[in-house]
Design a protein around this motif. Structure first.
Motif, PDB file in Angstrom:
ATOM      1  N   TRP A   9       0.831  -1.203   0.000  1.00  0.00           N
ATOM      2  CA  TRP A   9       0.000   0.000   0.000  1.00  0.00           C
ATOM      3  C   TRP A   9       0.864   1.251   0.000  1.00  0.00           C
ATOM      4  CZ3 TRP A   9       0.011   3.848   3.745  1.00  0.00           C
ATOM      5  CH2 TRP A   9      -0.924   4.856   3.554  1.00  0.00           C
ATOM      6  N   GLU A  43       0.017   5.726  -0.800  1.00  0.00           N
ATOM      7  CA  GLU A  43      -0.985   6.727  -1.199  1.00  0.00           C
ATOM      8  C   GLU A  43      -0.766   7.292  -2.591  1.00  0.00           C
ATOM      9  OE1 GLU A  43      -0.737   9.671   1.958  1.00  0.00           O
ATOM     10  OE2 GLU A  43      -2.712   9.045   2.632  1.00  0.00           O
ATOM     11  N   PRO A  97      -2.236   4.717  -7.685  1.00  0.00           N
ATOM     12  CA  PRO A  97      -3.621   4.251  -7.750  1.00  0.00           C
ATOM     13  C   PRO A  97      -3.758   2.729  -7.728  1.00  0.00           C
ATOM     14  CG  PRO A  97      -3.172   5.841  -9.505  1.00  0.00           C
ATOM     15  CD  PRO A  97      -1.879   5.564  -8.831  1.00  0.00           C
ATOM     16  N   PHE A 121      -3.462   1.749  -4.011  1.00  0.00           N
ATOM     17  CA  PHE A 121      -4.143   2.587  -3.027  1.00  0.00           C
ATOM     18  C   PHE A 121      -5.136   1.803  -2.166  1.00  0.00           C
ATOM     19  CE2 PHE A 121      -7.180   5.746  -1.537  1.00  0.00           C
ATOM     20  CZ  PHE A 121      -6.323   6.699  -1.027  1.00  0.00           C
TER      21      PHE A 121
END
Length: 111
Positions: A51, A53, A56, A59
Motif C-alpha cells: 500500500w 498513497e 492508484p 491505493f
C-alpha cells in the motif's frame, strides 16, 4: 493400519520468538511496540502490503490489509502489518534515462 494424526500447533513459529527465558529481550521489544501478554500468548501473523498513497494501483491495499488483520484477530491470532517496497509502471515509464545516463525529459501521460 491407521496413521497417527498430528495436532496442529498454530503458534509453532511464534513460540520461538515469544517463549523461554532466552527470549526475554524479544518480548521486551514487542511489549515496547504495544504487545501485551494476551497478544503474545497468541500466534503472531504478519500481513505484508505494498500500500502507498501515491499509486492508484496500490491505493486500496490498506483497506484490504485491515480486513485481513481483522480476520486474523477473529480467528484468535495477533496481526501485525508491514509495508514492503512498491513500484508503479507509471513511475518506471516516466523516469526513463538515456544510455549515457543523462535524463530524458518526457511528458508522462495523464492518468
Amino acid at each position: 493400519m491407521t496413521t497417527p494424526t498430528r495436532k496442529l500447533d498454530p503458534k509453532h513459529r511464534s513460540r520461538q520468538l515469544t517463549e523461554g527465558p532466552e527470549r526475554a529481550p524479544a518480548r521486551a521489544y514487542l511489549k515496547g511496540i504495544g504487545f501485551d501478554d494476551e497478544a503474545l500468548s497468541k500466534p503472531i501473523i504478519g500481513v505484508a502490503s505494498t500500500w502507498i498513497e501515491t499509486m492508484p494501483c496500490n491505493f486500496g491495499l490498506r483497506v484490504l490489509a485491515a480486513k485481513v488483520k481483522e480476520g486474523i484477530r477473529q480467528a484468535g491470532g495477533t496481526a501485525k502489518s508491514s509495508l514492503i517496497r512498491s513500484s508503479s509502471s507509471a513511475v518506471v515509464i516516466c523516469s526513463t534515462v538515456s544510455s549515457r545516463s543523462q535524463p530524458v525529459i518526457r511528458r508522462c501521460p495523464e492518468q
